[in-house]
Scaffold this active site. Structure first.
Site, mmCIF file in Angstrom:
data_model
loop_
_atom_site.group_PDB
_atom_site.id
_atom_site.type_symbol
_atom_site.label_atom_id
_atom_site.label_comp_id
_atom_site.label_asym_id
_atom_site.label_seq_id
_atom_site.Cartn_x
_atom_site.Cartn_y
_atom_site.Cartn_z
ATOM 1 N N HIS A 42 30.709 -62.271 -101.960
ATOM 2 C CA HIS A 42 31.945 -62.256 -101.181
ATOM 3 C C HIS A 42 32.349 -63.690 -100.920
ATOM 4 O O HIS A 42 31.576 -64.467 -100.367
ATOM 5 C CB HIS A 42 31.729 -61.523 -99.846
ATOM 6 C CG HIS A 42 31.457 -60.065 -100.026
ATOM 7 N ND1 HIS A 42 31.019 -59.257 -99.022
ATOM 8 C CD2 HIS A 42 31.566 -59.275 -101.112
ATOM 9 C CE1 HIS A 42 30.866 -58.018 -99.481
ATOM 10 N NE2 HIS A 42 31.190 -58.026 -100.754
ATOM 11 N N SER A 92 47.649 -59.431 -99.844
ATOM 12 C CA SER A 92 47.161 -60.807 -99.820
ATOM 13 C C SER A 92 47.873 -61.602 -100.913
ATOM 14 O O SER A 92 47.929 -61.173 -102.070
ATOM 15 C CB SER A 92 45.647 -60.811 -100.039
ATOM 16 O OG SER A 92 45.191 -62.151 -100.110
ATOM 17 N N ARG A 122 8.507 -44.740 -103.263
ATOM 18 C CA ARG A 122 7.780 -44.907 -102.005
ATOM 19 C C ARG A 122 6.497 -45.739 -102.049
ATOM 20 O O ARG A 122 6.533 -46.885 -101.677
ATOM 21 C CB ARG A 122 7.531 -43.547 -101.312
ATOM 22 C CG ARG A 122 8.823 -42.907 -100.883
ATOM 23 C CD ARG A 122 8.809 -41.419 -101.030
ATOM 24 N NE ARG A 122 8.602 -41.060 -102.414
ATOM 25 C CZ ARG A 122 8.095 -39.915 -102.818
ATOM 26 N NH1 ARG A 122 7.709 -39.012 -101.955
ATOM 27 N NH2 ARG A 122 7.964 -39.654 -104.102
ATOM 28 N N ASP A 165 34.558 -57.300 -106.518
ATOM 29 C CA ASP A 165 35.290 -58.567 -106.502
ATOM 30 C C ASP A 165 36.772 -58.368 -106.196
ATOM 31 O O ASP A 165 37.623 -59.108 -106.696
ATOM 32 C CB ASP A 165 35.124 -59.316 -107.843
ATOM 33 C CG ASP A 165 33.667 -59.389 -108.265
ATOM 34 O OD1 ASP A 165 32.844 -59.806 -107.436
ATOM 35 O OD2 ASP A 165 33.360 -58.984 -109.396
ATOM 36 N N GLU A 166 37.079 -57.379 -105.374
ATOM 37 C CA GLU A 166 38.482 -57.100 -105.050
ATOM 38 C C GLU A 166 39.035 -58.050 -103.991
ATOM 39 O O GLU A 166 40.244 -58.086 -103.764
ATOM 40 C CB GLU A 166 38.640 -55.658 -104.527
ATOM 41 C CG GLU A 166 38.341 -54.565 -105.532
ATOM 42 C CD GLU A 166 36.893 -54.115 -105.475
ATOM 43 O OE1 GLU A 166 36.092 -54.777 -104.788
ATOM 44 O OE2 GLU A 166 36.557 -53.111 -106.133
HETATM 45 P P1 IMP Z 1 23.096 -54.730 -110.615
HETATM 46 O O1 IMP Z 1 23.739 -54.291 -109.351
HETATM 47 O O2 IMP Z 1 22.648 -56.165 -110.617
HETATM 48 O O3 IMP Z 1 22.027 -53.801 -111.071
HETATM 49 O O4 IMP Z 1 24.214 -54.661 -111.757
HETATM 50 C C1 IMP Z 1 24.761 -53.434 -112.209
HETATM 51 C C2 IMP Z 1 26.211 -53.619 -112.619
HETATM 52 O O5 IMP Z 1 27.014 -53.777 -111.465
HETATM 53 C C3 IMP Z 1 26.483 -54.839 -113.477
HETATM 54 O O6 IMP Z 1 27.531 -54.545 -114.380
HETATM 55 C C4 IMP Z 1 26.954 -55.886 -112.473
HETATM 56 O O7 IMP Z 1 27.745 -56.871 -113.062
HETATM 57 C C5 IMP Z 1 27.747 -54.997 -111.533
HETATM 58 N N1 IMP Z 1 27.848 -55.509 -110.171
HETATM 59 C C6 IMP Z 1 26.945 -55.394 -109.196
HETATM 60 N N2 IMP Z 1 27.424 -55.933 -108.064
HETATM 61 C C7 IMP Z 1 28.653 -56.380 -108.332
HETATM 62 C C8 IMP Z 1 29.663 -57.008 -107.540
HETATM 63 O O8 IMP Z 1 29.524 -57.238 -106.332
HETATM 64 N N3 IMP Z 1 30.821 -57.327 -108.187
HETATM 65 C C9 IMP Z 1 31.023 -57.045 -109.492
HETATM 66 N N4 IMP Z 1 30.113 -56.436 -110.260
HETATM 67 C C10 IMP Z 1 28.929 -56.114 -109.679
#
Ligand code: IMP
Length: 453
Positions: free
Chosen positions: A62, A441, A166, A34-35
């Site tokens: 995004h 930004s 697999r 979320d940057e």
């Molecule tokens: P998962 O990817 O749904 O398995 O989540 C694993 C961890 O990554 C959790 O803490 C989510 O909140 C975090 N996470 C996954 N994708 C994002 C993202 O795009 N932004 C922020 N946190 C993420």
């Protein structure tokens, strides 16, 4: 970066500075996601010939603002908002077809042409049992008194696990081979039904997966997505051989990388730039510029340590100004001061050739700003990051304090138009991380961007 006599081009040309290798660019998050990568990808798309996702799935969110209109994308690469630029979902992505179709329909209903969306036949399909297993595993962890990961429950981990296991995995290419898929589902569905039944909570029987029903569902997906499916690695290799430039859009972020993040509180894919080679099927040396995207403060969604986490009014102030609520789950994001120990680690790991500092305007109005430049740990003071969740639990931030800045930064288009406090903040980032800042930004709109020459 010399803030006293900034050298800034008056209108952004938006070409990142090339490193040593090829002409393609990677955009990678250097924190916990979320940057603001979507905005940067959108900006850079016009100087590239394709935009490519190489990891993650619908867990990513995004958001991009185009002419005041906000678009929230999860699976579709942000480059789709540029007409005529192929938006490629590479083999390293896991695809939830229902979510993807929903996104395509929403985009098309808002006038965005998705004809340029191309999906790898080797990308894996997130099936209903993956989401059910994600949910069940999280429950098992918390009921078994372990900290849950705090996943998005989008089935990401179980889908990647099946990919590695697999036999029971389904790829996008399988959707368009219905006869073969039908035979496989006759084995996969009972297996998944058995596994999910074993994981089910008492009194909540798990779903029974019927092979015929699932085959019909897959056929419906194939009908709608089939025209987008092809060998995207071959396509990219062809484009690159013809001298075209690709923009690789990292999803999730470095500190969530399955190998190099804050394990086990990570996602299940290779988020860092080296993941491009396997997740898109291209040689490593095509990427010459690696832009590390850094939010001016820290956020995290889900479980796991975050040494600089804030609570109370200060956290609320930043959360509200930064709209820090998950694009994917709507969860309020955890908010903290900027952690440069973590960012420097991430920049080095990715080989970042430039930084893009996002949401600087959000920090305006605070009397003082803190930036973490070291940790106090049981082993003493350190300025190096250890990518391990348990280690991070015991890391206490050591801060440098800077005077805050105020005013409306959103109209600044040159570094020299920023308040001195904001410039000092940027200087500290650049000095500690050791990588030049290329973009700053100062608001959600495309125009609210300072390009540093
Ligand atoms: P998962 O990817 O749904 O398995 O989540 C694993 C961890 O990554 C959790 O803490 C989510 O909140 C975090 N996470 C996954 N994708 C994002 C993202 O795009 N932004 C922020 N946190 C993420």
């Amino acid at each position: 970066m010399a803030t006293s006599a900034p050298s800034v081009s008056p209108s952004p040309v938006l070409v990142p500075h090339a490193g040593q290798g090829g002409g393609s660019t990677a955009v990678v998050g250097l924190q916990w996601g979320d940057e603001g990568k979507g905005k940067i990808v959108h900006l850079l798309t016009e100087s590239h010939d394709a935009v490519v996702r190489y990891n993650g799935g619908a867990n990513a969110g995004h958001s991009v603002v185009v002419r005041g209109e906000r678009f929230a994308l999860h699976l579709v690469p942000s480059g789709i908002l540029h007409a005529g630029v192929p938006a490629i979902i590479g083999n390293g992505v896991v695809i939830d077809p229902d979510q993807l179709l929903k996104e395509i329909h929403t985009l098309e209903s808002r006038g965005v042409d998705c004809g340029n969306l191309i999906i790898s036949d080797r990308a894996h399909v997130v099936m209903p049992w993956h989401k059910a297993e994600d949910e069940a595993r999280e429950r098992w962890l918390s009921e078994g008194s372990l900290r849950p990961i705090g996943t998005t429950k989008r089935g990401i981990g179980p889908c990647y696990a099946d990919k590695v296991q697999r036999g029971t995995a389904i790829r996008v290419g399988d959707l368009v081979r219905p006869e073969l898929l039908r035979e496989r589902l006759k084995v996969i569905c009972p297996l998944k039904t058995t596994v999910l039944a074993a994981l089910a909570a008492p009194g909540h029987p798990a779903e029974v997966y019927d092979a015929q029903h699932v085959a019909n569902q897959c056929a419906a997906w194939a009908l709608q997505l089939g025209r987008h499916v092809r060998d995207t690695s071959a396509l990219l290799l062809e484009m690159l051989a013809a001298g075209k430039r690709a923009l690789f859009e990292g999803a999730n972020a470095t500190l969530l990388d399955v190998d190099h993040g804050t394990y086990p509180f990570v996602t299940s894919s290779t988020c860092i730039a080296p993941g491009i080679a396997t997740g898109a099927g291209v040689p490593m040396n095509v990427v010459g510029s690696i832009l590390g995207v850094v939010k001016a403060y820290s956020t995290r969604v889900g479980g796991g340590a975050m040494p600089t986490e804030l609570a109370g009014e200060l956290a609320d102030y930043i959360r509200q100004r930064g709209r820090e609520f998950g694009t994917t789950t709507g969860r309020p994001r955890r908010v903290g001061w900027l952690d440069l120990v973590a960012v420097r680690y991430a920049a080095r790991l990715n080989g970042a050739t430039g930084l893009s500092v996002m949401l600087l305007d959000v920090l305006a109005g605070l009397d003082e700003l803190k930036v973490c430049t070291a940790y106090q740990t049981p082993q003493g003071r350190v300025d190096a990051f250890t990518p391990d969740g348990a280690w991070l639990d015991h890391a206490k931030p050591v801060y440098q304090t800077l005077r805050g800045f105020s005013g409306d930064l959103g109209s600044a288009r040159r570094l020299g138009e920023l308040p001195p406090g904001a410039r000092a903040y940027l200087d500290l980032i650049e000095n500690v991380v050791g990588v030049p800042i290329r973009f700053v930004s100062v608001g959600p709109d495309r125009e609210q961007t300072i390009e540093v020459a």
